[in-house]
Every structure is written in C-alpha cells, then in structure tokens.
Design a protein around this motif. Sequence first.
Motif, PDB file in Angstrom:
ATOM      1  N   TYR A 250       0.841  -1.206   0.000  1.00  0.00           N
ATOM      2  CA  TYR A 250       0.000   0.000   0.000  1.00  0.00           C
ATOM      3  C   TYR A 250       0.876   1.257   0.000  1.00  0.00           C
ATOM      4  CZ  TYR A 250      -3.398   3.428   1.853  1.00  0.00           C
ATOM      5  OH  TYR A 250      -4.195   4.538   2.067  1.00  0.00           O
ATOM      6  N   VAL A 251       1.905   1.292   0.853  1.00  0.00           N
ATOM      7  CA  VAL A 251       2.768   2.476   0.868  1.00  0.00           C
ATOM      8  C   VAL A 251       3.700   2.495  -0.345  1.00  0.00           C
ATOM      9  CG1 VAL A 251       2.610   2.851   3.343  1.00  0.00           C
ATOM     10  CG2 VAL A 251       4.428   1.405   2.464  1.00  0.00           C
ATOM     11  N   ASP A 252       4.039   1.327  -0.888  1.00  0.00           N
ATOM     12  CA  ASP A 252       4.781   1.307  -2.145  1.00  0.00           C
ATOM     13  C   ASP A 252       3.958   1.962  -3.248  1.00  0.00           C
ATOM     14  OD1 ASP A 252       6.810  -0.111  -0.887  1.00  0.00           O
ATOM     15  OD2 ASP A 252       6.108  -2.065  -1.592  1.00  0.00           O
ATOM     16  N   LEU A 253       2.667   1.679  -3.268  1.00  0.00           N
ATOM     17  CA  LEU A 253       1.780   2.268  -4.265  1.00  0.00           C
ATOM     18  C   LEU A 253       1.650   3.780  -4.079  1.00  0.00           C
ATOM     19  CD1 LEU A 253      -0.861  -0.586  -4.322  1.00  0.00           C
ATOM     20  CD2 LEU A 253       0.314   0.296  -6.358  1.00  0.00           C
ATOM     21  N   ILE A 254       1.688   4.221  -2.832  1.00  0.00           N
ATOM     22  CA  ILE A 254       1.648   5.665  -2.580  1.00  0.00           C
ATOM     23  C   ILE A 254       2.905   6.335  -3.135  1.00  0.00           C
ATOM     24  CG2 ILE A 254       1.867   7.364  -0.716  1.00  0.00           C
ATOM     25  CD1 ILE A 254      -0.333   5.818   0.744  1.00  0.00           C
ATOM     26  N   LEU A 255       4.071   5.715  -2.931  1.00  0.00           N
ATOM     27  CA  LEU A 255       5.296   6.256  -3.505  1.00  0.00           C
ATOM     28  C   LEU A 255       5.227   6.227  -5.028  1.00  0.00           C
ATOM     29  CD1 LEU A 255       8.154   7.369  -3.273  1.00  0.00           C
ATOM     30  CD2 LEU A 255       8.986   5.015  -3.022  1.00  0.00           C
ATOM     31  N   ALA A 256       4.716   5.132  -5.592  1.00  0.00           N
ATOM     32  CA  ALA A 256       4.568   5.033  -7.051  1.00  0.00           C
ATOM     33  C   ALA A 256       3.632   6.126  -7.569  1.00  0.00           C
ATOM     34  CB  ALA A 256       4.031   3.654  -7.430  1.00  0.00           C
ATOM     35  N   ASP A 257       2.540   6.353  -6.867  1.00  0.00           N
ATOM     36  CA  ASP A 257       1.575   7.397  -7.228  1.00  0.00           C
ATOM     37  C   ASP A 257       2.261   8.759  -7.256  1.00  0.00           C
ATOM     38  OD1 ASP A 257      -0.721   8.896  -7.670  1.00  0.00           O
ATOM     39  OD2 ASP A 257      -1.821   8.094  -5.954  1.00  0.00           O
ATOM     40  N   TRP A 258       3.046   9.042  -6.221  1.00  0.00           N
ATOM     41  CA  TRP A 258       3.747  10.320  -6.146  1.00  0.00           C
ATOM     42  C   TRP A 258       4.747  10.473  -7.291  1.00  0.00           C
ATOM     43  CZ3 TRP A 258       9.001  11.433  -5.092  1.00  0.00           C
ATOM     44  CH2 TRP A 258       9.275  12.787  -4.890  1.00  0.00           C
ATOM     45  N   LEU A 259       5.469   9.411  -7.627  1.00  0.00           N
ATOM     46  CA  LEU A 259       6.416   9.456  -8.732  1.00  0.00           C
ATOM     47  C   LEU A 259       5.719   9.744 -10.058  1.00  0.00           C
ATOM     48  CD1 LEU A 259       8.629   6.391  -7.728  1.00  0.00           C
ATOM     49  CD2 LEU A 259       9.426   8.765  -7.847  1.00  0.00           C
ATOM     50  N   ALA A 265       8.275   9.800 -12.918  1.00  0.00           N
ATOM     51  CA  ALA A 265       8.125   8.540 -13.647  1.00  0.00           C
ATOM     52  C   ALA A 265       6.935   8.631 -14.590  1.00  0.00           C
ATOM     53  CB  ALA A 265       7.935   7.377 -12.680  1.00  0.00           C
ATOM     54  N   SER A 266       7.046   7.964 -15.722  1.00  0.00           N
ATOM     55  CA  SER A 266       5.899   7.789 -16.605  1.00  0.00           C
ATOM     56  C   SER A 266       5.400   6.348 -16.569  1.00  0.00           C
ATOM     57  CB  SER A 266       6.271   8.162 -18.041  1.00  0.00           C
ATOM     58  OG  SER A 266       7.338   7.342 -18.513  1.00  0.00           O
ATOM     59  N   LYS A 267       6.239   5.467 -16.003  1.00  0.00           N
ATOM     60  CA  LYS A 267       5.860   4.054 -15.859  1.00  0.00           C
ATOM     61  C   LYS A 267       6.497   3.495 -14.599  1.00  0.00           C
ATOM     62  CE  LYS A 267       7.595   0.838 -18.662  1.00  0.00           C
ATOM     63  NZ  LYS A 267       7.773  -0.042 -19.864  1.00  0.00           N
ATOM     64  N   VAL A 268       5.689   2.779 -13.822  1.00  0.00           N
ATOM     65  CA  VAL A 268       6.182   2.089 -12.631  1.00  0.00           C
ATOM     66  C   VAL A 268       5.860   0.607 -12.789  1.00  0.00           C
ATOM     67  CG1 VAL A 268       5.946   1.792 -10.134  1.00  0.00           C
ATOM     68  CG2 VAL A 268       5.940   4.098 -11.119  1.00  0.00           C
ATOM     69  N   VAL A 269       6.859  -0.235 -12.586  1.00  0.00           N
ATOM     70  CA  VAL A 269       6.700  -1.682 -12.719  1.00  0.00           C
ATOM     71  C   VAL A 269       6.794  -2.322 -11.340  1.00  0.00           C
ATOM     72  CG1 VAL A 269       7.537  -3.788 -13.819  1.00  0.00           C
ATOM     73  CG2 VAL A 269       7.759  -1.582 -15.009  1.00  0.00           C
ATOM     74  N   LEU A 270       5.773  -3.072 -10.970  1.00  0.00           N
ATOM     75  CA  LEU A 270       5.750  -3.805  -9.708  1.00  0.00           C
ATOM     76  C   LEU A 270       6.114  -5.257  -9.987  1.00  0.00           C
ATOM     77  CD1 LEU A 270       2.433  -2.440  -8.117  1.00  0.00           C
ATOM     78  CD2 LEU A 270       4.758  -1.499  -7.931  1.00  0.00           C
ATOM     79  N   THR A 316     -10.908   7.635  -3.784  1.00  0.00           N
ATOM     80  CA  THR A 316     -10.376   8.478  -4.855  1.00  0.00           C
ATOM     81  C   THR A 316      -8.971   8.046  -5.233  1.00  0.00           C
ATOM     82  OG1 THR A 316     -11.702  10.372  -4.131  1.00  0.00           O
ATOM     83  CG2 THR A 316      -9.787  10.843  -5.515  1.00  0.00           C
ATOM     84  N   MET A 317      -8.160   7.791  -4.225  1.00  0.00           N
ATOM     85  CA  MET A 317      -6.775   7.386  -4.463  1.00  0.00           C
ATOM     86  C   MET A 317      -6.706   6.016  -5.143  1.00  0.00           C
ATOM     87  SD  MET A 317      -3.716   7.069  -1.651  1.00  0.00           S
ATOM     88  CE  MET A 317      -4.523   5.690  -0.808  1.00  0.00           C
ATOM     89  N   VAL A 318      -7.445   5.057  -4.626  1.00  0.00           N
ATOM     90  CA  VAL A 318      -7.364   3.694  -5.160  1.00  0.00           C
ATOM     91  C   VAL A 318      -7.937   3.625  -6.571  1.00  0.00           C
ATOM     92  CG1 VAL A 318      -8.152   1.321  -4.820  1.00  0.00           C
ATOM     93  CG2 VAL A 318      -7.302   2.635  -2.878  1.00  0.00           C
ATOM     94  N   LYS A 319      -8.983   4.376  -6.858  1.00  0.00           N
ATOM     95  CA  LYS A 319      -9.511   4.407  -8.228  1.00  0.00           C
ATOM     96  C   LYS A 319      -8.479   4.988  -9.189  1.00  0.00           C
ATOM     97  CE  LYS A 319     -14.405   4.556  -6.967  1.00  0.00           C
ATOM     98  NZ  LYS A 319     -15.639   5.387  -6.868  1.00  0.00           N
ATOM     99  N   ARG A 320      -7.697   5.953  -8.718  1.00  0.00           N
ATOM    100  CA  ARG A 320      -6.615   6.485  -9.552  1.00  0.00           C
ATOM    101  C   ARG A 320      -5.579   5.400  -9.815  1.00  0.00           C
ATOM    102  NH1 ARG A 320      -5.636  10.637  -6.709  1.00  0.00           N
ATOM    103  NH2 ARG A 320      -3.781   9.952  -5.562  1.00  0.00           N
TER     104      ARG A 320
END
Length: 448
Positions: A250-259, A265-270, A316-320
């Motif tokens: 969840y916090v990894d996704l928050i960092l990815a969202d911020w990037l 970033a234009s692409k984040v790969v998990l 709102t965040m998760v739908k994004r």
Amino acid sequence: MATVTPNNPPFSAYRGADKGSFAWDSTVRRWPIILDNAIADLEKEVQQTTDDKARQEGKTILDAIADLKNEIAADRPLRLINDKEDDTDDWNRHLASYFAGATWFGGTWLFNECYMYRRLHENFSNSTCWKQYDPFNVQKLATFKGSHGSVFDLAHKMPTLIQPMTVEQLEIVYDELIQVCLWGNATDLSLLTNMTEEDIKRLQAIEKDKLAEQKKRILVDDIEKLWEKIKSLQGSRVDFILDNSGFEVYVDLILADWLLQSGKASKVVLNCKAIPWFVSDVMPKDVPILFDCCLDRTFFPDHENRSEDDFIALETMVKRWKSYVDDGKLIVREHKFWCSGLPYWYLKSEAPELFNDLRQSDLVIFKGDLNFRKLLFDCDWPVTTPFKTAIGKEMGTEFTNIVSLRTNKADTIAGLPEGLKEELEKTVTPLEWRCSGKYAVVEYNGCP
C-alpha cells in the motif's frame, strides 16, 4: 580462494546448523509456526468445502505439510522438487549441482528457507482443486485490516502530496515518503513472531516527529544521495522489487503514485512473486485484492466509525491506482527468478532477459529483508564492506541504479560506517540491531 557457489558464498554462510543463531532459531521455531498456521487455515477451508474431491485432496495436502514439518525437524536431506511447474527443472538443477546431500540444517539458511516455501507449493501444484490456493491469504488480509489507522491517514495526506510543488517542497515530501516506504516493511508475517503489536504500530506511524525519531535508527542512510537521483528523473521508468503485501505494498503504491503524479516517472513496474512466498510476499493477484479491500467500505474493522470523507479519500486514491493499471502506467508482473533459492548474484546467468530488462529501468527499488539478503548473498560480510561490493560485480557495475529499503530482520549487513557496529553494541545486542526489525538501512549503489 575457493570458488564461490550458492552453497559456498564469499564469506561464511548462515546455516541452521549453527545452534543458537538466528538461522537456527528460524529452522527450529519460526518455520514450524509458519507451517502450523498454513495447516490451520487450510483445515478450515477443507472443513467448509462441499466438494468431495477437494476435501480428499485437502486432507492429502494437510498430511504432506505435516510430513514436511517432520522432515525439517529430523534434518533429512533435501530432495528434488516433484511437480511440473515452470521452475521445477531450475530448482532440481540447483539442488543437484550445489546442494547434493545437503540437509535442512546443513544447507545455507537462504536456500533452505526458499526451498521450504517451494516444497509447500509443490503440494498445491500437484492437486486438481487447490492449484491456485494461497495458504497465506487469510493472514495477509487479517494483517492489512490491522493497519487501518495508517491506511486512512495516508489516504487523507495524498492530495497534499501530489499537488504542484517546488523542488524544495518535493524533497520534503520525498523524504517523508521514503521513510514511510522503508518502515512499512514492519508488517512481515514471516517474522512477526519477533515483534509486538506496539512495535509494528510505532514503525508504521507517519507523524513527522516519529519519523524523525525513527530516522536515528537508519544505520546506513543514503536518502539524500538517492534524492539527487530522483530529482533528476523526468518521465522515467521505476521498478519495485516488491516484498510484503498489505500495508507495505500500500505504501509502495503511494510512492509510485507520487512518482507518477510528480512526473518523475511515466511508468512504474511492480515485480511480484509467482507463488505464495515467505507468508506475506506480494503475488500479482494481491494487488487487485488490495484495491477491492480498500473500495469495500466494510473491510476495515473500524468502518462504522469512519466518516464519509475518510472513505472518499481512500476511494479516490485507489480508483486512480486502478486507472494507472488500465492505462499501462502501473504494470504488475511476476517472474520465476524471484522465487528461486539463489542470491541475486546469479540474476544475469539464470534470468538474462530479466537482468537486461531491469537495466533499462532508471531506478530499481528492492524492498525488504529477503531482497537485501539475496542482493548480498546472505553471508557474513565484514560489516564495513561497501554495498556496491557486496551486491557482486555484475549487479554492482552493470547497474548504477539499485537502492535497497530494508528493515533489519536477519544477520546479513554491509555498508556500515567504520566504528558504528562497536558503538551500537555498547547499548544493544547484535540480535537487536541486526534482526529485530527496529533498525534499518537505505543503501544506494549509484550516482545522481
């Protein structure tokens, strides 16, 4: 100097045979607890199923897991993997080449621990009705529920974190997010036996004063050095080599969202695990499950006390995040190499296509303790060995973009400043600073 192999690292390997060590404690105490919990959850599923074949197969699997426990306790030799998965031949080649005759206590702790999870998976793989069953799913969901306070707090913060900012403001946000991303690793289900509930809540806290206090426990702190790299990014690719599901991802996704929102970033790969792994590690299916949990207003235990604003912030965040997946900005993928028993020194030789693909990434973020152990060959390095040296020649020289965010939950360590080990051990034991999860490192091998 002897040839380096997976069973003969550059320095002494940690082994369960070393009585009184953390590896020994894992072998005799932690692993049986993990298998017992998997048995308990599977027993409930077997009792609830109305399918006769599923019930019979489930009972067979339960017996096999009990046999696995006994096999470990009796220190029997490691046998070949007996299923038809994509990685079976690789595992059996490694067993025959490097660990022939090795036992549960005699092989390296790293290989044996990975092998235990692979053997557990074998039982489900050989079934008809339980092939897709995750024996740790119940535990993953229960632990994520327990993180509800920080989940909603971060959701409320997110609109502030992604608004247009100056470089100075971006750095302030970055510093906070990196620390939250670092300490989110506290929720590691394979190691929770070493931490109290209060320890976990403290490490997950996101208040600035608590983060400032926790920053004192970051023993190798390349946060500023890493910022110089991130500051230079624009429309880049960033990879996460994920660790735990639930609150950590969840916090990894928050960092990815911020990037993504900041344009760094234009692409984040998990990068996920292909099979259930180390109890709480992220599989591709765990990401949409997390989305669904966050969008289910009854999921978290305090939902009746939550306001409409709380739910709207999270939704709102998760739908994004879901839109990122749909648009190809957030890619969720797996690779069998992440579930091998080998250190990452062998990434290029064992998975050359993955190695070359990751080299195209502008930043590769390795999360958590197991990834750190694998990067460093999980051996007893002199503690002041540079991180770039300890990750091996190929990873250290062909990559200049690797960072490890790791809370310390095993003996393996490198990169410490001269004298820090001696200073620490004036007040805390080696087990405390190396293995308790209350200390951490942020180690980066590149230049801005």
